[in-house]
Structure formats: C-alpha cells, structure tokens
Scaffold this motif. Structure first.
Motif, PDB file in Angstrom:
ATOM      1  N   TYR A   1      22.528  34.986  42.042  1.00 22.67           N
ATOM      2  CA  TYR A   1      23.569  35.830  42.642  1.00 22.67           C
ATOM      3  C   TYR A   1      24.333  36.563  41.550  1.00 22.67           C
ATOM      4  O   TYR A   1      24.511  37.758  41.594  1.00 22.67           O
ATOM      5  CB  TYR A   1      24.535  34.977  43.465  1.00 22.67           C
ATOM      6  CG  TYR A   1      25.754  35.747  43.904  1.00 22.67           C
ATOM      7  CD1 TYR A   1      26.946  35.601  43.225  1.00 22.67           C
ATOM      8  CD2 TYR A   1      25.690  36.641  44.967  1.00 22.67           C
ATOM      9  CE1 TYR A   1      28.064  36.318  43.611  1.00 22.67           C
ATOM     10  CE2 TYR A   1      26.800  37.355  45.350  1.00 22.67           C
ATOM     11  CZ  TYR A   1      27.990  37.180  44.669  1.00 22.67           C
ATOM     12  OH  TYR A   1      29.095  37.900  45.042  1.00 22.67           O
TER      13      TYR A   1
ATOM     14  N   ASN B   1      22.380  40.101  41.908  1.00 26.56           N
ATOM     15  CA  ASN B   1      22.808  40.603  43.207  1.00 26.56           C
ATOM     16  C   ASN B   1      24.136  41.345  43.066  1.00 26.56           C
ATOM     17  O   ASN B   1      25.049  41.166  43.837  1.00 26.56           O
ATOM     18  CB  ASN B   1      22.942  39.461  44.208  1.00 26.56           C
ATOM     19  CG  ASN B   1      22.939  39.952  45.627  1.00 26.56           C
ATOM     20  OD1 ASN B   1      22.512  41.053  45.895  1.00 26.56           O
ATOM     21  ND2 ASN B   1      23.427  39.128  46.524  1.00 26.56           N
TER      22      ASN B   1
ATOM     23  N   GLU C   1      17.647  42.146  45.011  1.00 23.60           N
ATOM     24  CA  GLU C   1      17.886  40.710  44.888  1.00 23.60           C
ATOM     25  C   GLU C   1      16.688  40.028  44.241  1.00 23.60           C
ATOM     26  O   GLU C   1      15.545  40.347  44.522  1.00 23.60           O
ATOM     27  CB  GLU C   1      18.129  40.124  46.277  1.00 23.60           C
ATOM     28  CG  GLU C   1      18.564  38.686  46.217  1.00 23.60           C
ATOM     29  CD  GLU C   1      18.950  38.147  47.576  1.00 23.60           C
ATOM     30  OE1 GLU C   1      18.830  36.939  47.757  1.00 23.60           O
ATOM     31  OE2 GLU C   1      19.374  38.937  48.426  1.00 23.60           O
TER      32      GLU C   1
ATOM     33  N   THR D   1      29.903  42.391  59.891  1.00 22.94           N
ATOM     34  CA  THR D   1      29.204  43.579  60.370  1.00 22.94           C
ATOM     35  C   THR D   1      29.665  44.021  61.754  1.00 22.94           C
ATOM     36  O   THR D   1      29.236  45.058  62.230  1.00 22.94           O
ATOM     37  CB  THR D   1      27.687  43.329  60.406  1.00 22.94           C
ATOM     38  OG1 THR D   1      27.432  42.198  61.247  1.00 22.94           O
ATOM     39  CG2 THR D   1      27.148  43.081  59.014  1.00 22.94           C
TER      40      THR D   1
ATOM     41  N   LEU E   1      26.846  29.276  49.694  1.00 22.53           N
ATOM     42  CA  LEU E   1      25.728  30.038  50.228  1.00 22.53           C
ATOM     43  C   LEU E   1      25.612  29.613  51.684  1.00 22.53           C
ATOM     44  O   LEU E   1      25.419  28.428  51.979  1.00 22.53           O
ATOM     45  CB  LEU E   1      24.430  29.740  49.471  1.00 22.53           C
ATOM     46  CG  LEU E   1      23.202  30.506  49.955  1.00 22.53           C
ATOM     47  CD1 LEU E   1      23.388  32.020  49.773  1.00 22.53           C
ATOM     48  CD2 LEU E   1      21.949  30.035  49.231  1.00 22.53           C
TER      49      LEU E   1
ATOM     50  N   ARG F   1      24.245  30.324  55.878  1.00 27.83           N
ATOM     51  CA  ARG F   1      23.203  30.876  56.744  1.00 27.83           C
ATOM     52  C   ARG F   1      23.728  30.812  58.171  1.00 27.83           C
ATOM     53  O   ARG F   1      24.131  29.759  58.650  1.00 27.83           O
ATOM     54  CB  ARG F   1      21.916  30.064  56.645  1.00 27.83           C
ATOM     55  CG  ARG F   1      20.796  30.592  57.531  1.00 27.83           C
ATOM     56  CD  ARG F   1      19.506  29.836  57.316  1.00 27.83           C
ATOM     57  NE  ARG F   1      19.073  29.978  55.935  1.00 27.83           N
ATOM     58  CZ  ARG F   1      18.389  29.050  55.264  1.00 27.83           C
ATOM     59  NH1 ARG F   1      18.035  27.931  55.855  1.00 27.83           N
ATOM     60  NH2 ARG F   1      18.040  29.247  54.005  1.00 27.83           N
TER      61      ARG F   1
ATOM     62  N   ALA G   1      18.682  36.351  55.338  1.00 26.41           N
ATOM     63  CA  ALA G   1      20.033  36.811  55.669  1.00 26.41           C
ATOM     64  C   ALA G   1      21.113  35.892  55.103  1.00 26.41           C
ATOM     65  O   ALA G   1      22.288  36.029  55.457  1.00 26.41           O
ATOM     66  CB  ALA G   1      20.187  36.938  57.183  1.00 26.41           C
ATOM     67  N   ASP G   2      20.737  34.950  54.245  1.00 27.66           N
ATOM     68  CA  ASP G   2      21.742  34.089  53.614  1.00 27.66           C
ATOM     69  C   ASP G   2      22.732  34.950  52.846  1.00 27.66           C
ATOM     70  O   ASP G   2      22.373  36.014  52.335  1.00 27.66           O
ATOM     71  CB  ASP G   2      21.079  33.102  52.645  1.00 27.66           C
ATOM     72  CG  ASP G   2      20.250  32.040  53.356  1.00 27.66           C
ATOM     73  OD1 ASP G   2      20.154  32.085  54.588  1.00 27.66           O
ATOM     74  OD2 ASP G   2      19.689  31.179  52.654  1.00 27.66           O
ATOM     75  N   PHE G   3      23.961  34.480  52.762  1.00 31.43           N
ATOM     76  CA  PHE G   3      24.973  35.251  52.060  1.00 31.43           C
ATOM     77  C   PHE G   3      25.942  34.316  51.352  1.00 31.43           C
ATOM     78  O   PHE G   3      26.151  33.192  51.762  1.00 31.43           O
ATOM     79  CB  PHE G   3      25.724  36.186  53.026  1.00 31.43           C
ATOM     80  CG  PHE G   3      26.463  35.463  54.130  1.00 31.43           C
ATOM     81  CD1 PHE G   3      27.826  35.227  54.024  1.00 31.43           C
ATOM     82  CD2 PHE G   3      25.796  35.022  55.260  1.00 31.43           C
ATOM     83  CE1 PHE G   3      28.513  34.567  55.037  1.00 31.43           C
ATOM     84  CE2 PHE G   3      26.468  34.371  56.277  1.00 31.43           C
ATOM     85  CZ  PHE G   3      27.834  34.143  56.163  1.00 31.43           C
ATOM     86  N   TRP G   4      26.486  34.825  50.263  1.00 28.92           N
ATOM     87  CA  TRP G   4      27.455  34.090  49.468  1.00 28.92           C
ATOM     88  C   TRP G   4      28.856  34.463  49.916  1.00 28.92           C
ATOM     89  O   TRP G   4      29.120  35.608  50.269  1.00 28.92           O
ATOM     90  CB  TRP G   4      27.308  34.441  47.987  1.00 28.92           C
ATOM     91  CG  TRP G   4      26.081  33.862  47.357  1.00 28.92           C
ATOM     92  CD1 TRP G   4      24.882  34.481  47.182  1.00 28.92           C
ATOM     93  CD2 TRP G   4      25.932  32.551  46.811  1.00 28.92           C
ATOM     94  NE1 TRP G   4      24.004  33.634  46.565  1.00 28.92           N
ATOM     95  CE2 TRP G   4      24.619  32.446  46.326  1.00 28.92           C
ATOM     96  CE3 TRP G   4      26.785  31.465  46.697  1.00 28.92           C
ATOM     97  CZ2 TRP G   4      24.144  31.290  45.720  1.00 28.92           C
ATOM     98  CZ3 TRP G   4      26.311  30.314  46.094  1.00 28.92           C
ATOM     99  CH2 TRP G   4      24.998  30.229  45.609  1.00 28.92           C
ATOM    100  N   CYS G   5      29.752  33.489  49.864  1.00 31.29           N
ATOM    101  CA  CYS G   5      31.162  33.796  50.095  1.00 31.29           C
ATOM    102  C   CYS G   5      31.995  32.899  49.191  1.00 31.29           C
ATOM    103  O   CYS G   5      31.560  31.840  48.755  1.00 31.29           O
ATOM    104  CB  CYS G   5      31.546  33.636  51.563  1.00 31.29           C
ATOM    105  SG  CYS G   5      31.619  31.949  52.127  1.00 31.29           S
TER     106      CYS G   5
END
Length: 162
Positions: A8, A12, A24, A67, A87, A89, A99-103
C-alpha cells in the motif's frame, strides 16, 4: 499481512506531480509467482504488531460507503491490521480481494455492528455488492446475525471525518 501494508505504502499512491495513478502491486502474488520469501515480521520492530490495537482479522464493523451519494453504511471485515491502518473487505465479496481497501482508524467513519440501526442510519452496500447479490438485504441480515463485531470500546475516542 505486513507485505500488504508495505505494498500500500510503496505502490498504491498517486504521483502528485504527474497526476498519474501508479497501478496497484500485490506483494503476496509477486512472492508466490517468483518463489521468493518475505522478510520476517520481527525485522520490522518499528511497525505495530497485529493485536496491539485490539483489532484483529475476522472482526466486523460498519463503515461509511464512500461511493454513495447519500451517506450509507455497510458491513466490512478486517482482513489485516498494520498499526492504525486496517485492510477491510465489504460483506458480499467473500474471497474476492479486488475491492479490499485500506482505512486509517483515526480518520475513517467506523462503528461497531448495530450502530447504524441505533442511529437510524441507512445500510446499503457498495455498487459491486449490489451487482453480485440481488438479495443484498438477506446478505446483510445474515452478516449482522453471525458477526464478530469490533467491541465499541476499541473505537471509542477514535475521531473520524464525516
């Protein structure tokens, strides 16, 4: 895993000067394809170990779906932790990690399971889940009934930007 955190930070990110987004890169896929070994976690003493925040893979929480035009929330599962980064999902993607995403727990709009119902906030999946699951309401019901929620105490004091 730690390699995902590093991918990441390394790959990314957007190049602000060129305005181009770097595609990515997935370390796990690379290591598998090349037969290479990853550096052991103990070599990164400066990085928090999973569990130090109390958040662990498999726990579920409610997260704001960015979104959506109208603010809505959906269930997400913690895949891995890296310090204050998670991470996640979305529920409905099963083993599909595309479609995994970091926050960042310090800035993300995260809540324990049941928060949306208490606050009378809408629960609506992201578009990708709606495409995969015609009956997403049943998917949500099942997720809420079976979930291992992040304890509210772990999210107390965490600030977020609505």
């Amino acid at each position: 895993m730690l390699s995902e955190c590093l991918s990441y930070w390394s790959f990314n990110v957007s190049d602000a000067d060129s305005g181009q987004h770097v595609s990515e890169f997935n370390w796990d896929d690379y290591l598998e394809e090349t037969g290479a070994l990853s550096v052991p976690h103990h070599a990164f003493k400066h990085v928090s170990k999973p569990g130090q925040t109390g958040l662990t893979p498999g726990m579920k929480l409610e997260v704001c779906v960015r979104t959506e035009i109208e603010t809505a929330y959906w269930v997400a599962t913690i895949i891995t932790t890296c310090g204050q980064l998670l991470l996640l999902r979305y529920e409905g993607y099963q083993d599909d990690r595309r479609a995994d995403f970091w926050c960042d727990i310090m800035t993300a709009d995260l809540h324990p399971i049941g928060w949306s119902k208490q606050q009378r906030r809408p629960m609506r999946p992201p578009e990708g889940v709606r495409e995969k699951h015609q009956d997403w309401e049943a998917l949500l019901e099942k997720a809420l009934a079976e979930s291992c929620s992040v304890p509210a105490s772990l999210l107390e004091g965490v600030r977020y930007m609505p």
